[in-house]
Write an enzyme that holds these catalytic residues in place. Structure first.
Site, PDB file in Angstrom:
ATOM      1  CG  HIS A 164      -2.016  -1.027   1.122  1.00 52.02           C
ATOM      2  ND1 HIS A 164      -3.322  -0.706   0.851  1.00 52.02           N
ATOM      3  CD2 HIS A 164      -1.989  -2.380   1.218  1.00 52.02           C
ATOM      4  CE1 HIS A 164      -4.053  -1.806   0.804  1.00 52.02           C
ATOM      5  NE2 HIS A 164      -3.260  -2.842   1.028  1.00 52.02           N
ATOM      6  CG  ASP A 373       0.144   9.537   0.933  1.00 52.17           C
ATOM      7  OD1 ASP A 373       0.038   8.350   1.285  1.00 52.17           O
ATOM      8  OD2 ASP A 373      -0.529  10.465   1.426  1.00 52.17           O
TER       9      ASP A 373
HETATM   10  C1  GDG Z   1      -1.988   4.007   3.464  1.00 51.85           C
HETATM   11  C2  GDG Z   1      -0.990   4.672   2.517  1.00 51.85           C
HETATM   12  C3  GDG Z   1      -2.720   4.589   0.712  1.00 51.85           C
HETATM   13  C4  GDG Z   1      -8.482   9.643   8.421  1.00 51.85           C
HETATM   14  N1  GDG Z   1      -8.889  10.265   9.518  1.00 51.85           N
HETATM   15  C5  GDG Z   1     -10.132   9.792   9.780  1.00 51.85           C
HETATM   16  C6  GDG Z   1     -10.465   8.847   8.802  1.00 51.85           C
HETATM   17  N2  GDG Z   1      -9.427   8.774   7.983  1.00 51.85           N
HETATM   18  C7  GDG Z   1      -9.402   7.899   6.804  1.00 51.85           C
HETATM   19  C8  GDG Z   1      -9.483   8.677   5.531  1.00 51.85           C
HETATM   20  C9  GDG Z   1      -8.873   7.688   4.546  1.00 51.85           C
HETATM   21  C10 GDG Z   1      -7.875   6.927   5.415  1.00 51.85           C
HETATM   22  O1  GDG Z   1      -8.215   7.177   6.759  1.00 51.85           O
HETATM   23  C11 GDG Z   1      -6.455   7.423   5.208  1.00 51.85           C
HETATM   24  O2  GDG Z   1      -6.014   6.930   3.978  1.00 51.85           O
HETATM   25  P1  GDG Z   1      -4.822   7.613   3.192  1.00 51.85           P
HETATM   26  O3  GDG Z   1      -4.733   6.936   1.874  1.00 51.85           O
HETATM   27  O4  GDG Z   1      -5.099   9.060   3.073  1.00 51.85           O
HETATM   28  O5  GDG Z   1      -3.518   7.430   4.057  1.00 51.85           O
HETATM   29  P2  GDG Z   1      -2.822   6.246   4.977  1.00 51.85           P
HETATM   30  O6  GDG Z   1      -3.548   6.049   6.236  1.00 51.85           O
HETATM   31  O7  GDG Z   1      -1.411   6.673   5.128  1.00 51.85           O
HETATM   32  O8  GDG Z   1      -2.925   4.907   4.076  1.00 51.85           O
HETATM   33  C12 GDG Z   1      -1.736   5.499   1.474  1.00 51.85           C
HETATM   34  C13 GDG Z   1      -3.588   3.801   1.670  1.00 51.85           C
HETATM   35  O9  GDG Z   1      -2.789   3.099   2.641  1.00 51.85           O
HETATM   36  C14 GDG Z   1      -4.430   2.756   0.926  1.00 51.85           C
HETATM   37  O10 GDG Z   1      -3.653   1.904   0.157  1.00 51.85           O
HETATM   38  O11 GDG Z   1      -3.551   5.420  -0.079  1.00 51.85           O
HETATM   39  O12 GDG Z   1      -0.825   6.080   0.565  1.00 51.85           O
HETATM   40  O13 GDG Z   1      -0.081   5.509   3.237  1.00 51.85           O
HETATM   41  O14 GDG Z   1      -9.825   6.772   4.087  1.00 51.85           O
HETATM   42  O15 GDG Z   1     -10.802   9.028   5.250  1.00 51.85           O
HETATM   43  N3  GDG Z   1     -11.648   8.203   8.749  1.00 51.85           N
HETATM   44  C15 GDG Z   1     -12.552   8.482   9.728  1.00 51.85           C
HETATM   45  N4  GDG Z   1     -12.265   9.369  10.725  1.00 51.85           N
HETATM   46  C16 GDG Z   1     -11.091  10.040  10.785  1.00 51.85           C
HETATM   47  O16 GDG Z   1     -10.888  10.867  11.688  1.00 51.85           O
HETATM   48  N5  GDG Z   1     -13.728   7.872   9.712  1.00 51.85           N
END
Ligand code: GDG
Length: 478
Positions: A164, A373
């Protein structure tokens, strides 16, 4: 899972897709939110599937259980393993190394030993649970040794691996004292999936140079006549689910309430991230603060809302970055805020999905500025929620999502002046310009959702070694 306890599809991930409900709220489990779970649920159900993962605490050793019709198989970790395998090797060594060394990776031999031990435990569990000729899909950087360990135990299985996060170029990866073991671990899979073609190419090149296997395009030829495919499968979100949520009356009302509570600013800038040093939170808040200080933006009608969800709170670099962000927010608000008008509204907490959708609906400018990212799902969620074809997305060139969301206002987060200018351009753009960009991005996100992602990976996996392994049954009703 069938009565014999043997599953035709096994997902192996660091965490189970459920969170414990505190005793005070009645105990038990609730599904943890996330696209991965919703994308895999239907295909798991259709294939007597099971999900292997850590339940999130070190207390008791749990037996397999069924939750929401999914067979969940817990892997126990001791407190010391959480420290050495999870916080140590996974998040203190691999995470910074794979994210372009944004922070200094730490190499400790005891952390590595624990990583090997825990990977072996996950592999043994998968070997137990998988039916003959089953498909096993292993996820992410915490479990890179599992494919090879599992193949040794169960050569009949079809094994997929998905990373990921970014896979770094050789110049960085080669720092890792255990680089060869990691490459060999991944080569146990039939398909190794990455977010971007660049990650797959880095892997193929390293395999050729470091392990000495023959490669051609996206294929690695192993001496035992097996081939491994390494290719990009960019992950996505449940776009229809987000749009539906965004269209609900409750979210609509909440979005209006949020704007009202902030004093109805004419420009609401939003950042939503796990509190992580890779996400570029400092860069964007500095840029915003300078724009206010320069008189380009005024706290009477502009505000930056930054949600920073608590994450990996015992890892040293996370403690430091939190202090740095909070000092900066304090300084900007102290210097530039007025009574009832802070420049930055900083929220160190996590919210339900409905609140996230309301924030996305309320924001004029969504600011996503990671230094590196894998994908960044927040950018895609913002786009999915903007069914009104409005809203401006400022997006780092170094997020995987920038490969697909070409119509965003793209920025280099290391270039603070460039970032300042882009924030201004996005916030001063015409409605027509925003609509043109948002429409194009929405098409991309809707057409390439998380179901398409899971289906394309599993389809690829079913093609390799065609003579081998059981075909998966398609998800019912899809
Ligand atoms: C890894 C990789 C890749 C965040 N705060 C809250 C919340 N979130 C959710 C967001 C989003 C998820 O968490 C975060 O996903 P990201 O992709 O932005 O980042 P990582 O956590 O670093 O994820 C990344 C991912 O894996 C998938 O392969 O895209 O590059 O680093 O869905 O909405 N959700 C809720 N409350 C929060 O306060 N409900």
């Amino acid at each position: 899972m069938s009565a014999s306890g043997q599953a035709d599809l096994v997902i192996v991930a660091n965490r189970l897709p459920v969170d414990r409900v505190p005793e005070a709220e009645g105990g038990g489990w609730r599904p943890s939110p996330g696209g991965l779970v919703s994308a895999l649920e239907p295909v798991l159900r259709a294939n007597d599937g099971a999900w292997i993962g850590w339940p999130g605490d070190t207390e008791e050793e749990l037996e397999p259980f069924v939750e929401n019709d999914m067979s969940l198989v817990p892997v126990h970790l001791t407190a010391q393993e959480v420290e050495e395998f999870y916080e140590g090797f996974s998040n203190g060594t691999l995470w910074p190394l794979y994210h372009d060394v944004v922070a200094k990776p730490r190499f400790h031999r005891e952390w590595w030993d624990s990583y090997v031990t825990v990977n072996r435990r996950f592999a043994a569990k998968a070997a137990d649970v998988a039916a003959k000729d089953a498909t096993v899909w292993v996820h992410d950087y915490q479990l890179q040794l599992v494919p090879q360990m599992l193949r040794e135990l169960r050569p009949d299985l079809r094994i997929g691996f998905y990373l990921h996060i970014p896979f770094p170029p050789g110049e960085l990866f080669q720092q890792l004292p255990w680089r060869r073991q990691i490459l060999e671990g991944l080569l146990g899979a039939d398909v190794v999936g990455f977010q971007l073609p660049g990650g797959a190419q880095n892997f193929i090149r390293l395999v050729r140079q470091r392990v000495g296997h023959k490669t051609h395009r996206d294929l690695v030829y192993l001496p035992d006549d097996r081939t491994v495919r390494a290719a990009a499968y960019p992950i996505s979100i449940d776009a229809a689910g987000y749009e539906k949520l965004a269209r609900s009356d409750a979210v609509d009302e909440r979005a209006a309430e949020i704007r009202e509570a902030l004093g109805n600013p004419s420009k609401l800038f939003l950042g939503v991230d796990r509190l992580d040093y890779t996400k570029g939170i400092i860069a964007r808040l500095r840029a915003f603060g300078e724009l206010v200080a320069d008189g380009e933006l005024d706290v009477e009608d502009a505000i930056f809302v930054q949600v920073a969800t608590p994450s990996r709170e015992r890892v040293e670099q996370y403690i430091l970055i939190r202090e740095e962000i909070e000092q900066l927010v304090g300084r900007v608000n102290g210097d530039l805020g007025r009574i009832g008008r802070p420049a930055i509204s900083y929220l160190h907490t996590s919210y339900p999905r409905e609140e996230m959708a309301a924030l996305y609906r309320a924001a004029d400018v969504m600011v996503v500025t990671p230094y590196r990212d894998g994908m960044n799902l927040v950018a895609k969620e913002y786009v999915a929620c903007r069914y009104d074809d409005d809203g401006a997305l400022v997006l780092s060139e170094f997020a995987g999502a920038a490969n697909e969301l070409r119509q965003a206002w793209l920025v280099n987060p290391y270039d603070i002046n460039g970032l300042k200018q882009t924030l201004l351009d996005a916030s001063r753009s015409t409605a027509k310009e925003r609509t043109r960009r948002m429409r194009a991005m929405r098409k991309t996100v809707v057409e390439n959702d998380v179901n398409a992602w899971a289906a394309s990976f599993l389809e690829e996996l079913s093609q390799v070694r065609e003579s081998h392994g059981k075909p998966l049954r398609p998800a019912r009703g899809s």
